[in-house]
Design an enzyme around this catalytic site. Structure first.
Site, PDB file in Angstrom:
ATOM      1  N   ASP A 304      45.958 -26.112 177.653  1.00 37.53           N
ATOM      2  CA  ASP A 304      44.799 -26.220 178.543  1.00 37.53           C
ATOM      3  C   ASP A 304      44.783 -24.996 179.459  1.00 37.53           C
ATOM      4  O   ASP A 304      45.705 -24.797 180.240  1.00 37.53           O
ATOM      5  CB  ASP A 304      44.880 -27.511 179.363  1.00 37.53           C
ATOM      6  CG  ASP A 304      43.575 -27.865 180.065  1.00 37.53           C
ATOM      7  OD1 ASP A 304      42.780 -26.942 180.346  1.00 37.53           O
ATOM      8  OD2 ASP A 304      43.342 -29.060 180.339  1.00 37.53           O
ATOM      9  N   ARG A 306      42.139 -24.200 181.546  1.00 37.56           N
ATOM     10  CA  ARG A 306      41.048 -24.306 182.515  1.00 37.56           C
ATOM     11  C   ARG A 306      41.498 -23.974 183.932  1.00 37.56           C
ATOM     12  O   ARG A 306      42.649 -24.172 184.303  1.00 37.56           O
ATOM     13  CB  ARG A 306      40.443 -25.715 182.482  1.00 37.56           C
ATOM     14  CG  ARG A 306      39.581 -25.949 181.261  1.00 37.56           C
ATOM     15  CD  ARG A 306      39.091 -27.366 181.165  1.00 37.56           C
ATOM     16  NE  ARG A 306      40.166 -28.299 180.844  1.00 37.56           N
ATOM     17  CZ  ARG A 306      39.968 -29.590 180.601  1.00 37.56           C
ATOM     18  NH1 ARG A 306      38.746 -30.098 180.653  1.00 37.56           N
ATOM     19  NH2 ARG A 306      40.990 -30.366 180.312  1.00 37.56           N
TER      20      ARG A 306
END
Length: 373
Positions: A304, A306
């Protein structure tokens, strides 16, 4: 209709952010840049560098070049285990440098994998910053790097090359969030929320905008319902069955309309932050048997990528620092709280498997720790 909101930041950014913006543009074009560090490097992405870029690196380097890869990708190329916690793995390149098409195949596991033998060498101290540039450009994190010769800027071939400090590349995600400003607001009645408004946010990179979808007046509530939703072209727009993004987006808006208020933060962070093209590459790896997490890693990305500090900055600009978060992802709760947002409750947001995304949802629960079922 409400008028556009005047940005409050310096449109040009600070000198350090301007250098990063320019370095990202150069990386997308395959043009080498010089990474300013105690031991400076000349670097270019393996995905975009061409024959002229490789010639410049060969001409301006003081020592042999190497290819930097994330550990998971390097392990596949070398066909042996490597240090999975290392910031990067370095592979020695022959001089003159191998052709650009071979470099692209090494960087991209979705391409035909007929590769030469590589020798592993010690990576440079600024390896993490070099890979960071590739990621900021939404390219595969695979960089051709070499120590740059002393006096490179005085050499005719080096006159036009950009220099960017390594520390500024690493600090850029937080700089980006800090520069976020509201640029437009307008009423957009939605099928499930007639009183919806859209607020567009833009950071100093002037890139793709992040959007807030407001239902009613959430800022008037003590702890409004908030959904942090990363854009998904395939799920949100095309109705792809491979994920649950479309139902999550529409379900969040409908739920907020039923409650009378809420906010969806629609972040321009496709594919958990790796970008649409890399997400499609990850789909190819999934079709070859990898799950969602391992597919991202096979491309050289973290599971991930983000930047939730963007969401926290949007919430502060909207006057919502105490929220109920509509999510199944405990990492979103922890990330927002680390950015100073008080999450008073996590509200479950579950949708049944559709027969296609069953394994995807199972991976979310088993490997990402999502609360499902």
């Amino acid at each position: 209709m409400k008028t556009a909101l005047k940005p409050t930041g310096n449109a040009l950014g600070t000198p350090r952010t301007r250098a990063v913006h320019r370095a990202i543009a150069e990386a997308k074009r395959g043009v080498p840049v010089v990474l300013a560090a105690p031991r400076p490097l000349i670097i270019a992405p393996a995905e975009t560098v061409g024959a002229e870029g490789l010639r410049l690196i060969d001409l301006l380097s003081s020592e042999g070049a190497m290819l930097l890869l994330a550990p998971a990708r390097a392990a596949a190329v070398l066909q042996r285990e490597v240090d999975s916690q290392a910031p990067a793995i370095a592979l020695k390149l022959t001089r003159p440098l191998i052709d650009s098409e071979t470099l692209k195949r090494v960087a991209d596991p979705t391409m035909e994998q007929i590769l030469p033998h590589f020798e592993m060498v010690d990576p440079p101290a600024a390896a993490a910053a070099a890979l960071a540039l590739g990621k900021l450009a939404r390219l595969l994190p695979a960089m051709v790097v070499a120590p740059v010769r002393h006096g490179w800027a005085s050499v005719p071939a080096g006159h036009d090359l950009l220099s960017v400090p390594a520390k500024d590349l690493l600090a850029y995600p937080l700089e980006l969030a800090a520069s976020l400003t509201k640029v437009a607001e307008v009423a957009v009645p939605l099928e499930d929320a007639r009183d919806a408004r859209l607020i567009a946010f833009r950071a100093l990179d002037q890139g793709i905008e992040h959007m807030a979808i407001l239902v009613g007046n959430p800022a008037a509530q003590e702890a409004p319902l908030v959904r942090v939703h990363s854009e998904c072209f395939t799920g949100d727009l095309l109705g792809s069955l491979r994920c649950d993004c479309g139902p999550q987006l529409r379900g969040a808006i409908a739920r907020m309309a039923a409650e009378g208020a809420g906010a969806v933060l629609y972040l321009a962070q496709e594919g958990r932050g790796i970008g649409l093209i890399n997400k499609l590459r990850a789909y190819t790896m999934q079709d070859r048997g990898l799950d969602t997490l391992d597919a991202n890693r096979a491309l050289g990305w973290q599971a991930d990528e983000r930047n939730f500090s963007i969401a926290a900055a949007m919430l502060r600009a909207l006057g919502m620092t105490r929220i109920r978060l509509l999510t199944n992802n405990p990492e979103k709760v922890a990330s927002l709280e680390a950015c100073g947002i008080e999450v008073v409750a996590r509200v479950a947001h579950e949708f049944a498997p559709n027969g296609v995304n069953d394994a995807y949802l199972a991976t979310k629960a088993a490997r990402f720790g999502h609360y499902l079922g």
